[in-house]
Design an enzyme around this catalytic site. Structure first.
Site: not given
Ligand code: PGA
Ligand code: ZN
Length: 436
Positions: A214, A347
């Site tokens: 990230e 998400k």
């Molecule tokens: P991920 O991590 O996109 O790898 O699931 C992001 C998060 O845990 O917020």
């Molecule tokens: Zn998370």
């Protein structure tokens, strides 16, 4: 003079927004993994969108790809999705999203793939917005959508995003709650990120400037040293810029949880914690580092510990469920019943459509939960979540600090703010009670 001569746009009719063509292709995400990209054409508009993917994936997320992987997803798009959505009205987002759910028919998108659904849902929204000649956030949120989200940015990371080479805590984040504009807010996080290496080097002389999935710095620091480093820089930059910048963490505790032992295993710190010890540890971190944000401090089935932590620190800290809720309104309802957490990660690819994400955001707001629009660790150059955050009035967007696939969302928000001009305001009201 006629309407055409004055350059007035003809009124858009359902005929203009009818989906006339649709196809999909394989592309790559920021981790170099394959993902799906969808293109949607209306009579006069066009939308293209792709799906991100996670590394610390929640057990209750929809299934990203059908059995057979990316190629099976493309096949499903061609044979199952495209023939059915061609002819539908791109303005009818809810109708298209419902159709995707019905066509799949499994209740977890395992037939067509959650990634296929997400990319299609996004692309349809973009095609409709383009047909109307308005920005995506306005198409989905209307004329009153003028509130901009505070960026919550990962600056120092570990866990799965750092291949186990960093601290156990997956993310140490910053949020500039005192910023008055989008530009100032984005810049504040970037300044913290850019100052950090100097301080990390104090604790880890071997630090070579490595960044993780990230874009957060990664170094083999203990959890405490990592938190101290960010705390120090955060205070320095806050003072210098005259902006309240606060800290948060994403523990991603499902990745640390060992169900056989019934303990959280901290490999870097060589410590094991029972759920009770974990609760004490997290509470101590909130106090010591004045954390305004704590995500997934417990594993994804432990609603009760989320409730206990909210009870203890919920007046000053946003206790957030990611793997706990997986953007799912049914899981959130369970949380609301027991007062688990007071924030929820959104998400869209955890549930597969814009509509399902919107329903969860609406439910969250009704019950005083802060919805946090979020990227995934495997991202594409998509700017869609920036628009969703504004359209649906999310007070926070979690989308990294630097790196092309992260900055594209933040730059888009700077553009949105400029587009809105005087109407643009930071979405401060829901966050005021967490400010110093
Ligand atoms: P991920 O991590 O996109 O790898 O699931 C992001 C998060 O845990 O917020
Ligand atoms: Zn998370």
């Amino acid at each position: 003079m006629s309407r055409e001569k004055r350059g007035v746009r003809e009124i858009i009719t359902a005929e203009d927004t009818e989906i006339v063509d649709a196809w999909a292709r394989k592309i790559f995400n920021s981790r170099g993994e394959e993902t799906i990209e969808v293109e949607i054409y209306t009579g006069t508009g066009y939308g293209r969108a792709s799906a991100p993917s996670g590394a610390s994936v929640g057990a209750h997320e929809v299934v990203a790809f059908p059995e057979g992987g990316i190629d099976a997803a493309l096949e499903a798009f061609e044979n199952i999705v495209a023939p059915e959505i061609i002819g539908m009205d791109a303005d009818d987002q809810e109708g298209v999203d419902r159709k995707l759910w019905e066509l799949d028919g499994t209740g977890n998108f395992s037939r067509i793939g959650g990634a296929t659904a997400t990319a299609t849902s996004f692309a349809v929204a973009k095609a409709a917005a383009a047909t109307h000649g308005i920005p995506l956030f306005q198409h989905l949120g209307g004329a009153m959508a003028c509130l901009l989200p505070y960026p919550l940015g990962n600056v120092l990371g570990g866990g799965k995003h750092s291949k186990g080479l960093g601290p156990d805590i997956q993310e140490i984040l910053v949020i500039p709650l005192g910023a008055d504009s989008m530009y100032e807010a984005v810049r504040a996080n970037i300044v913290v990120h850019s100052r950090l290496p100097k301080v990390i080097r104090k604790y880890d002389p071997y630090f070579a400037g490595g960044r993780n999935d990230e874009g957060a710095w990664t170094s083999c620091l203990s959890n405490d040293k990592a938190l101290e480093a960010v705390y120090e820089v955060c205070r320095e930059v806050s003072r210098e810029l005259g902006i309240e910048i606060r800290m948060g963490i994403d523990v991603a505790a499902s990745s640390l949880w060992n169900p056989e032992k019934g303990k959280y295993i901290y490999i870097r710190d060589k410590v094991e914690r029972s759920p009770r010890e974990q609760l004490e540890y997290i509470t101590s971190l909130v106090e010591k580092y004045d954390l305004v944000y704590v995500e997934d401090p417990f594993h994804e089935e432990d609603f009760n510990s989320f409730a206990e932590l909210r009870d203890r620190v919920g007046d000053r800290c946003i206790v957030t469920g990611d793997d706990l809720f997986v953007t799912n309104s049914e899981r959130l309802k369970r949380g609301i019943e027991v007062r688990a957490a007071n924030g929820i990660i959104i998400k869209p690819n955890q549930v597969g459509t814009i509509t399902r994400a919107y329903e969860t955001i609406t439910l969250a707001k009704e019950h005083g939960y802060i919805p946090i629009m979020s990227h995934r660790s495997g991202e594409t150059e998509s700017e869609v979540i920036a628009h969703l955050a504004v359209a649906f009035g999310c007070p926070i967007i979690k989308t990294g600090t630097v790196g092309g696939e992260r900055i594209v969302k933040l730059n888009e928000l700077i553009r949105v703010a400029e587009y809105l001009g005087k109407r643009a305001k930071m979405n401060k009201a829901p966050l005021r009670k967490f400010m110093r």
